[in-house]
Write a protein that holds these residues in place. Structure first.
Motif, mmCIF file in Angstrom:
data_model
loop_
_atom_site.group_PDB
_atom_site.id
_atom_site.type_symbol
_atom_site.label_atom_id
_atom_site.label_comp_id
_atom_site.label_asym_id
_atom_site.label_seq_id
_atom_site.Cartn_x
_atom_site.Cartn_y
_atom_site.Cartn_z
ATOM 1 N N GLU A 1 0.866 -1.187 0.066
ATOM 2 C CA GLU A 1 0.047 0.135 0.005
ATOM 3 C C GLU A 1 0.840 1.328 0.021
ATOM 4 O O GLU A 1 0.702 2.337 -0.685
ATOM 5 C CB GLU A 1 -0.854 0.018 1.228
ATOM 6 C CG GLU A 1 -1.875 1.202 1.157
ATOM 7 C CD GLU A 1 -2.746 1.283 2.665
ATOM 8 O OE1 GLU A 1 -3.603 1.875 2.697
ATOM 9 O OE2 GLU A 1 -2.599 0.315 3.275
ATOM 10 N N ALA A 2 1.869 1.323 0.845
ATOM 11 C CA ALA A 2 2.804 2.500 1.002
ATOM 12 C C ALA A 2 3.466 2.643 -0.297
ATOM 13 O O ALA A 2 3.639 3.736 -1.027
ATOM 14 C CB ALA A 2 3.914 2.232 1.972
ATOM 15 N N VAL A 3 3.815 1.619 -0.963
ATOM 16 C CA VAL A 3 4.868 1.756 -2.128
ATOM 17 C C VAL A 3 3.583 2.119 -3.438
ATOM 18 O O VAL A 3 4.058 3.119 -4.132
ATOM 19 C CB VAL A 3 5.513 0.643 -2.550
ATOM 20 C CG1 VAL A 3 5.912 0.410 -4.203
ATOM 21 C CG2 VAL A 3 6.509 0.076 -1.759
ATOM 22 N N GLY A 4 2.426 1.822 -3.344
ATOM 23 C CA GLY A 4 1.482 2.180 -4.417
ATOM 24 C C GLY A 4 1.301 3.572 -4.281
ATOM 25 O O GLY A 4 1.008 4.300 -5.044
ATOM 26 N N GLU A 5 1.290 3.999 -3.111
ATOM 27 C CA GLU A 5 0.757 5.426 -2.606
ATOM 28 C C GLU A 5 2.029 6.313 -3.119
ATOM 29 O O GLU A 5 1.741 7.442 -3.439
ATOM 30 C CB GLU A 5 0.330 5.523 -1.112
ATOM 31 C CG GLU A 5 -0.970 5.026 -1.054
ATOM 32 C CD GLU A 5 -1.572 5.026 0.354
ATOM 33 O OE1 GLU A 5 -0.767 5.584 1.309
ATOM 34 O OE2 GLU A 5 -2.576 4.829 0.982
ATOM 35 N N ALA A 6 3.102 5.900 -2.904
ATOM 36 C CA ALA A 6 4.334 6.773 -3.046
ATOM 37 C C ALA A 6 4.416 6.843 -4.658
ATOM 38 O O ALA A 6 4.914 7.787 -4.982
ATOM 39 C CB ALA A 6 5.575 6.131 -2.469
ATOM 40 N N THR A 7 4.022 6.056 -5.236
ATOM 41 C CA THR A 7 4.202 5.859 -6.804
ATOM 42 C C THR A 7 3.012 6.151 -7.584
ATOM 43 O O THR A 7 3.111 6.080 -8.850
ATOM 44 C CB THR A 7 5.086 4.531 -7.123
ATOM 45 O OG1 THR A 7 3.853 3.472 -7.043
ATOM 46 C CG2 THR A 7 6.172 4.350 -6.527
ATOM 47 N N ASN A 8 1.923 6.335 -6.843
ATOM 48 C CA ASN A 8 0.593 6.862 -7.347
ATOM 49 C C ASN A 8 0.254 5.533 -8.250
ATOM 50 O O ASN A 8 -0.507 5.688 -9.497
ATOM 51 C CB ASN A 8 0.762 7.947 -8.266
ATOM 52 C CG ASN A 8 1.143 9.277 -7.676
ATOM 53 O OD1 ASN A 8 0.403 9.452 -6.519
ATOM 54 N ND2 ASN A 8 1.791 10.144 -8.195
ATOM 55 N N ASP A 9 0.244 4.289 -7.857
ATOM 56 C CA ASP A 9 -0.059 3.335 -8.437
ATOM 57 C C ASP A 9 -1.259 2.849 -7.531
ATOM 58 O O ASP A 9 -0.908 1.956 -6.798
ATOM 59 C CB ASP A 9 1.200 2.168 -8.374
ATOM 60 C CG ASP A 9 0.820 0.780 -9.314
ATOM 61 O OD1 ASP A 9 -0.369 0.553 -9.445
ATOM 62 O OD2 ASP A 9 1.425 -0.045 -9.344
ATOM 63 N N ASP A 10 -2.536 3.259 -8.122
ATOM 64 C CA ASP A 10 -3.708 2.748 -7.300
ATOM 65 C C ASP A 10 -3.866 1.384 -7.269
ATOM 66 O O ASP A 10 -4.516 0.635 -6.202
ATOM 67 C CB ASP A 10 -4.915 3.309 -8.065
ATOM 68 C CG ASP A 10 -4.841 4.777 -7.896
ATOM 69 O OD1 ASP A 10 -4.375 5.499 -6.672
ATOM 70 O OD2 ASP A 10 -5.362 5.581 -8.609
ATOM 71 N N LYS A 11 -3.462 0.531 -8.269
ATOM 72 C CA LYS A 11 -3.731 -0.803 -8.371
ATOM 73 C C LYS A 11 -2.973 -1.632 -7.092
ATOM 74 O O LYS A 11 -3.234 -2.614 -6.486
ATOM 75 C CB LYS A 11 -3.252 -1.587 -9.738
ATOM 76 C CG LYS A 11 -3.498 -3.137 -9.873
ATOM 77 C CD LYS A 11 -3.181 -3.628 -11.019
ATOM 78 C CE LYS A 11 -2.961 -5.081 -11.299
ATOM 79 N NZ LYS A 11 -2.657 -5.490 -12.271
ATOM 80 N N LYS A 12 -1.534 -1.224 -6.839
ATOM 81 C CA LYS A 12 -0.827 -1.738 -5.982
ATOM 82 C C LYS A 12 -1.209 -1.463 -4.627
ATOM 83 O O LYS A 12 -1.206 -2.110 -3.987
ATOM 84 C CB LYS A 12 0.627 -1.241 -6.246
ATOM 85 C CG LYS A 12 1.751 -2.011 -5.109
ATOM 86 C CD LYS A 12 2.046 -3.075 -5.371
ATOM 87 C CE LYS A 12 2.886 -3.532 -6.609
ATOM 88 N NZ LYS A 12 3.317 -4.901 -6.703
ATOM 89 N N ALA A 13 -1.733 -0.266 -4.467
ATOM 90 C CA ALA A 13 -2.112 0.362 -3.161
ATOM 91 C C ALA A 13 -3.480 -0.382 -2.866
ATOM 92 O O ALA A 13 -3.504 -0.745 -1.728
ATOM 93 C CB ALA A 13 -2.538 1.802 -3.119
ATOM 94 N N ASN A 14 -4.410 -0.829 -3.671
ATOM 95 C CA ASN A 14 -5.444 -1.445 -3.433
ATOM 96 C C ASN A 14 -5.028 -2.969 -3.232
ATOM 97 O O ASN A 14 -5.472 -3.474 -2.346
ATOM 98 C CB ASN A 14 -6.698 -1.524 -4.703
ATOM 99 C CG ASN A 14 -7.141 -0.054 -4.757
ATOM 100 O OD1 ASN A 14 -7.019 0.795 -3.664
ATOM 101 N ND2 ASN A 14 -7.466 0.355 -5.954
ATOM 102 N N GLU A 15 -4.226 -3.517 -3.802
ATOM 103 C CA GLU A 15 -3.793 -4.743 -3.753
ATOM 104 C C GLU A 15 -3.147 -4.846 -2.225
ATOM 105 O O GLU A 15 -3.345 -5.984 -1.444
ATOM 106 C CB GLU A 15 -2.550 -5.063 -4.639
ATOM 107 C CG GLU A 15 -2.111 -6.675 -4.535
ATOM 108 C CD GLU A 15 -1.247 -6.862 -5.561
ATOM 109 O OE1 GLU A 15 -0.227 -7.557 -5.192
ATOM 110 O OE2 GLU A 15 -1.285 -6.302 -6.658
ATOM 111 N N GLY A 16 -2.391 -4.039 -1.747
ATOM 112 C CA GLY A 16 -2.125 -4.031 -0.372
ATOM 113 C C GLY A 16 -3.026 -3.938 0.620
ATOM 114 O O GLY A 16 -3.025 -4.654 1.767
ATOM 115 N N ARG A 17 -4.064 -2.906 0.313
ATOM 116 C CA ARG A 17 -5.290 -2.869 1.314
ATOM 117 C C ARG A 17 -6.063 -4.303 1.396
ATOM 118 O O ARG A 17 -6.321 -4.580 2.442
ATOM 119 C CB ARG A 17 -6.078 -1.850 0.779
ATOM 120 C CG ARG A 17 -5.531 -0.495 1.198
ATOM 121 C CD ARG A 17 -6.571 0.695 1.048
ATOM 122 N NE ARG A 17 -6.066 1.940 0.820
ATOM 123 C CZ ARG A 17 -5.589 2.169 -0.392
ATOM 124 N NH1 ARG A 17 -6.235 1.832 -1.872
ATOM 125 N NH2 ARG A 17 -4.908 3.571 -0.500
ATOM 126 N N GLY A 18 -6.060 -4.897 0.204
ATOM 127 C CA GLY A 18 -6.784 -6.065 0.217
ATOM 128 C C GLY A 18 -6.064 -7.316 1.166
ATOM 129 O O GLY A 18 -6.798 -8.156 1.731
#
Length: 57
Positions: free
Chosen positions: A20-37
């Motif tokens: 989630e942190a990496v996704g948010e830092a890189t503006n990658d919504d897919k990665k952030a949502n995957e982390g939350r999941g």
């Protein structure tokens, strides 16, 4: 709940937080949502294990 299950759930939750942190830092919504999941999945497993423990004890 066995120690191994607890450890596995904690690890899954930490990996989810990292993704989630990496996704948010890189503006990658897919990665952030995957982390939350993954975090949610770990929380659900934890709750299921607690229910099993309640019926055992």
């Amino acid at each position: 709940m066995s120690f191994a299950d607890k450890l596995e759930n904690k690890a899954e939750k930490l990996i989810g937080k990292a993704k989630e942190a990496v996704g948010e830092a890189t503006n990658d919504d897919k990665k952030a949502n995957e982390g939350r999941g993954e975090q949610s999945k770990a929380d659900i497993k934890d709750a299921g294990e607690k229910v099993k423990d309640a019926f055992k004890g």
